[in-house]
Enzyme design. Structure first.
Site, PDB file in Angstrom:
ATOM      1  N   ALA A 196      -6.821   6.991   9.152  1.00 44.47           N
ATOM      2  CA  ALA A 196      -5.672   6.905   8.251  1.00 44.47           C
ATOM      3  C   ALA A 196      -6.088   6.129   7.008  1.00 44.47           C
ATOM      4  O   ALA A 196      -6.902   5.194   7.081  1.00 44.47           O
ATOM      5  CB  ALA A 196      -4.507   6.210   8.946  1.00 44.47           C
ATOM      6  N   ILE A 197      -5.504   6.509   5.868  1.00 46.68           N
ATOM      7  CA  ILE A 197      -5.857   5.881   4.598  1.00 46.68           C
ATOM      8  C   ILE A 197      -4.584   5.483   3.863  1.00 46.68           C
ATOM      9  O   ILE A 197      -3.648   6.282   3.747  1.00 46.68           O
ATOM     10  CB  ILE A 197      -6.695   6.824   3.717  1.00 46.68           C
ATOM     11  CG1 ILE A 197      -8.032   7.129   4.396  1.00 46.68           C
ATOM     12  CG2 ILE A 197      -6.930   6.220   2.340  1.00 46.68           C
ATOM     13  CD1 ILE A 197      -8.865   8.169   3.676  1.00 46.68           C
ATOM     14  N   TYR A 253      -0.551   1.842  12.895  1.00 49.24           N
ATOM     15  CA  TYR A 253      -0.879   0.788  13.856  1.00 49.24           C
ATOM     16  C   TYR A 253      -2.333   0.375  13.690  1.00 49.24           C
ATOM     17  O   TYR A 253      -3.212   1.215  13.448  1.00 49.24           O
ATOM     18  CB  TYR A 253      -0.647   1.292  15.287  1.00 49.24           C
ATOM     19  CG  TYR A 253      -1.303   0.440  16.360  1.00 49.24           C
ATOM     20  CD1 TYR A 253      -0.711  -0.749  16.791  1.00 49.24           C
ATOM     21  CD2 TYR A 253      -2.509   0.825  16.945  1.00 49.24           C
ATOM     22  CE1 TYR A 253      -1.314  -1.536  17.774  1.00 49.24           C
ATOM     23  CE2 TYR A 253      -3.113   0.048  17.923  1.00 49.24           C
ATOM     24  CZ  TYR A 253      -2.514  -1.131  18.323  1.00 49.24           C
ATOM     25  OH  TYR A 253      -3.119  -1.907  19.301  1.00 49.24           O
ATOM     26  N   ARG A 300       0.831  -1.203   0.000  1.00 49.84           N
ATOM     27  CA  ARG A 300       0.000   0.000   0.000  1.00 49.84           C
ATOM     28  C   ARG A 300       0.868   1.257   0.000  1.00 49.84           C
ATOM     29  O   ARG A 300       2.081   1.205   0.252  1.00 49.84           O
ATOM     30  CB  ARG A 300      -0.922   0.008   1.228  1.00 49.84           C
ATOM     31  CG  ARG A 300      -0.168   0.111   2.544  1.00 49.84           C
ATOM     32  CD  ARG A 300      -1.073   0.492   3.711  1.00 49.84           C
ATOM     33  NE  ARG A 300      -0.378   0.448   4.988  1.00 49.84           N
ATOM     34  CZ  ARG A 300       0.430   1.397   5.445  1.00 49.84           C
ATOM     35  NH1 ARG A 300       0.670   2.475   4.704  1.00 49.84           N
ATOM     36  NH2 ARG A 300       1.013   1.276   6.620  1.00 49.84           N
ATOM     37  N   CYS A 315       2.075   7.627  10.248  1.00 45.84           N
ATOM     38  CA  CYS A 315       2.004   8.160   8.882  1.00 45.84           C
ATOM     39  C   CYS A 315       3.181   9.077   8.554  1.00 45.84           C
ATOM     40  O   CYS A 315       3.119   9.850   7.588  1.00 45.84           O
ATOM     41  CB  CYS A 315       0.677   8.879   8.650  1.00 45.84           C
ATOM     42  SG  CYS A 315      -0.766   7.827   8.958  1.00 45.84           S
ATOM     43  N   GLY A 330      -7.053   0.088   2.453  1.00 49.72           N
ATOM     44  CA  GLY A 330      -8.174   1.006   2.641  1.00 49.72           C
ATOM     45  C   GLY A 330      -7.975   1.989   3.759  1.00 49.72           C
ATOM     46  O   GLY A 330      -6.994   2.728   3.778  1.00 49.72           O
TER      47      GLY A 330
END
Length: 568
Positions: free
Chosen positions: A159-160, A97, A91, A190, A172
């Protein structure tokens, strides 16, 4: 992991939802699951086969994951002594986490059917969460320029990170609901050092901005037992609603199932919950659920409910037999009856109504007569008017008219005129007014004026229907003008047939949905023979299933055939 999804059948583009929001699923297992689905979808895409979009909703055991280009400088621990499992994935994004209390959603979507724009897709994911937080918790969340995710003030709640392969998405978003945020201290989430991580629970208990519609500090019933339900629509994630799963009683679900007959998404939600906790509910709920699926024309899902029932009563068997017969699965209906007999279950009068209806659809005269005689001889059940009528229809359709007429004197009570007319095969054609020229002119004027009055959207539907008619003719369709009772010339009769309501509905459905989507059409009149033939031919080159429910039964058209076998 062997889990059945529930489907979202009534939206233009269907989808499968694997709702495991109460489950803790190991990350490696969910990751492998996603990749297996993507592999299958890619294979179908390469041969131009359509497929359903998928959404997996779950929680994970504590785990850290890295994106494909993530830097280990954002880890505050030695990778050889990680506090939890650590995975490097394909990804995008940096380290994050996952753990209990965090809602993780993995959409597997073919963006070719929506919009081939990764930026647009990420913004749509953010929008799902923003709307959910606003509508459910009155939390005003937002985006931050240049940073992917959903924020409340300086805190990141969602988060994405996604992967797109041949325009098929996976991985996702992760939304912190009641998550223990302590593990985030072991990383730079991130890769953003100057901002914090938050959770819904923390926002509610803290002093962050709420909409004025809810008083600050008001008590909000809250658990982690909620899931975002959305479906792929004109935008990939059109938010439907957020629901807290809290079953109060069996009657609650009986009422819920009764109210959602025309809402496939809500029915699917109830199905998913009931099947997961099936031991907690009585047979009446499953019977109602089966009945609703049959009324939607989804006999496969109804059959799945039937097979998963731990115990069945007479209503269960009758619902299955009647539902299968009503959906053109007549041989299957008779097989269920045979299964009843093998299991030693005594049928009742309603059971035989379903069996006779199946024989009527199949044109199985000898079988029908044998079942009719078996009612009284083997089971001591006196045939009712409905049983005689069904047998009479079977005999009439099989051209055994004399025998059908002989049934009348044997009936337990005097039959209605309708039954007598059916058995005697009397003509129901009405004689027209003796003014054919004026009638022809009026009907032609009405047909032309209907087209001229059409709005731009309706004009598109008419244009699509004309195009379909041309393709159908090339495929062998010949209008059968016997079904136009007005005294019109040939051209006017063909035009009248062309604009029958079910054809207009199909034309609208074809221009409003993605290729391969099943279309369901419900009408309150019996489908005419010409429309039946037209839709059957249409299904041979449109490569879709058309399900038409008239006032008699369901017709499932697929690959140039109908479930009724042209016998209805």
């Amino acid at each position: 992991m062997l889990i059945q999804p529930f489907q979202l059948p009534l939206y233009p583009k269907g989808g499968d939802l694997y709702d495991l929001h109460k489950e803790l699923v190991p990350y490696a297992e969910a990751w492998s699951w996603q990749k297996a689905i993507v592999k299958e979808r890619r294979a179908l895409s390469e041969i131009n086969e359509d497929f359903a979009d998928t959404l997996i909703v779950l929680q994970h055991h504590p785990v850290y994951t890295l994106g494909t280009g993530s830097s280990e400088e954002f880890l505050n621990f030695d990778v050889n002594c990680a506090p939890f499992d650590l995975y490097r994935t394909e990804r995008g994004g940096e380290v994050t986490y996952h753990g209990p209390g965090q809602l993780v959603m993995y959409p597997i979507i073919n963006l070719r059917h929506h919009k081939m724009d990764l930026h647009w897709y990420l913004r749509a994911l953010e929008e799902v969460v923003i709307r959910a937080l606003a509508s459910t918790f009155s939390i005003e969340a937002s985006r931050v320029e240049g940073l992917t995710g959903v924020w409340v003030g300086n805190q990141k709640l969602a988060a994405i990170g996604v992967k797109v392969s041949q325009w098929i998405t996976y991985h996702g978003l992760a939304l912190n609901v009641t998550t223990d945020l302590t593990p985030f201290q072991q990383i730079v989430p991130c890769g953003i050092r100057d901002r914090q991580v938050g959770s819904i629970d923390g926002i509610i208990k803290g002093s962050f901005p709420f909409k004025e519609s809810r008083a600050r500090g008001a008590e909000i019933p809250f658990t982690c037992n909620f899931v975002l339900h959305f479906t792929v629509h004109s935008e990939p994630f059109q938010f439907i609603n957020t629901i807290e799963v809290d079953v109060q009683s069996e009657n609650h679900y009986l009422n819920s199932v009764s109210k959602v007959r025309n809402n496939g998404t809500r029915l699917g939600m109830i199905y998913e919950y009931i099947m997961r906790f099936s031991s907690d509910y009585g047979v009446a709920i499953f019977n109602r659920l089966m009945d609703m699926y049959f009324k939607l024309g989804d006999y496969r899902r109804a059959g799945r409910v039937f097979e998963q029932m731990a115990c069945k009563n007479m209503d269960s068997w009758n619902t299955m037999i009647m539902g299968l017969a009503g959906n053109g699965q007549d041989e299957e209906a008779i097989q269920v009856f045979s299964r009843m007999a093998k299991e030693g279950i005594q049928p009742n009068d309603n059971t035989f109504l379903g069996v006779l209806k199946a024989c009527e659809h199949l044109g199985a005269v000898d079988k029908g007569k044998a079942y009719f005689e078996s009612m009284s001889q083997d089971y001591g059940i006196s045939p009712s008017l409905d049983h005689y009528r069904s047998l009479g229809n079977l005999l009439r359709k099989s051209n055994e008219k004399a025998e059908a007429t002989e049934i009348i004197p044997k009936m337990p009570t005097k039959p209605s005129l309708e039954v007598q007319e059916t058995l005697r095969n009397q003509s129901r054609t009405k004689v027209l007014d003796a003014k054919p020229a004026k009638m022809r002119k009026r009907v032609k004027e009405n047909l032309v004026s209907d087209e001229r009055r059409a709005s731009p959207d309706r004009s598109t539907v008419y244009e699509k229907l004309r195009s379909l008619s041309k393709e159908a003719r090339e495929a062998g369709y010949v209008p059968d003008t016997r079904y136009v009772l007005h005294d019109l010339d040939q051209e006017a009769k063909e035009r009248a047939l062309l604009y029958h309501s079910e054809r207009l509905a199909i034309a609208y459905g074809l221009i409003s949905t993605s290729p391969g989507t099943t279309l369901r059409i419900i009408k309150n009149l019996r489908i005419c023979g010409d429309c039946h033939n037209f839709i059957k031919i249409l299904s041979s080159f449109e490569k879709r299933e058309f399900i038409v429910r008239d006032n008699k039964r369901f017709h499932h058209f697929k690959d140039g055939k109908c479930s009724c076998r042209d016998f209805w």
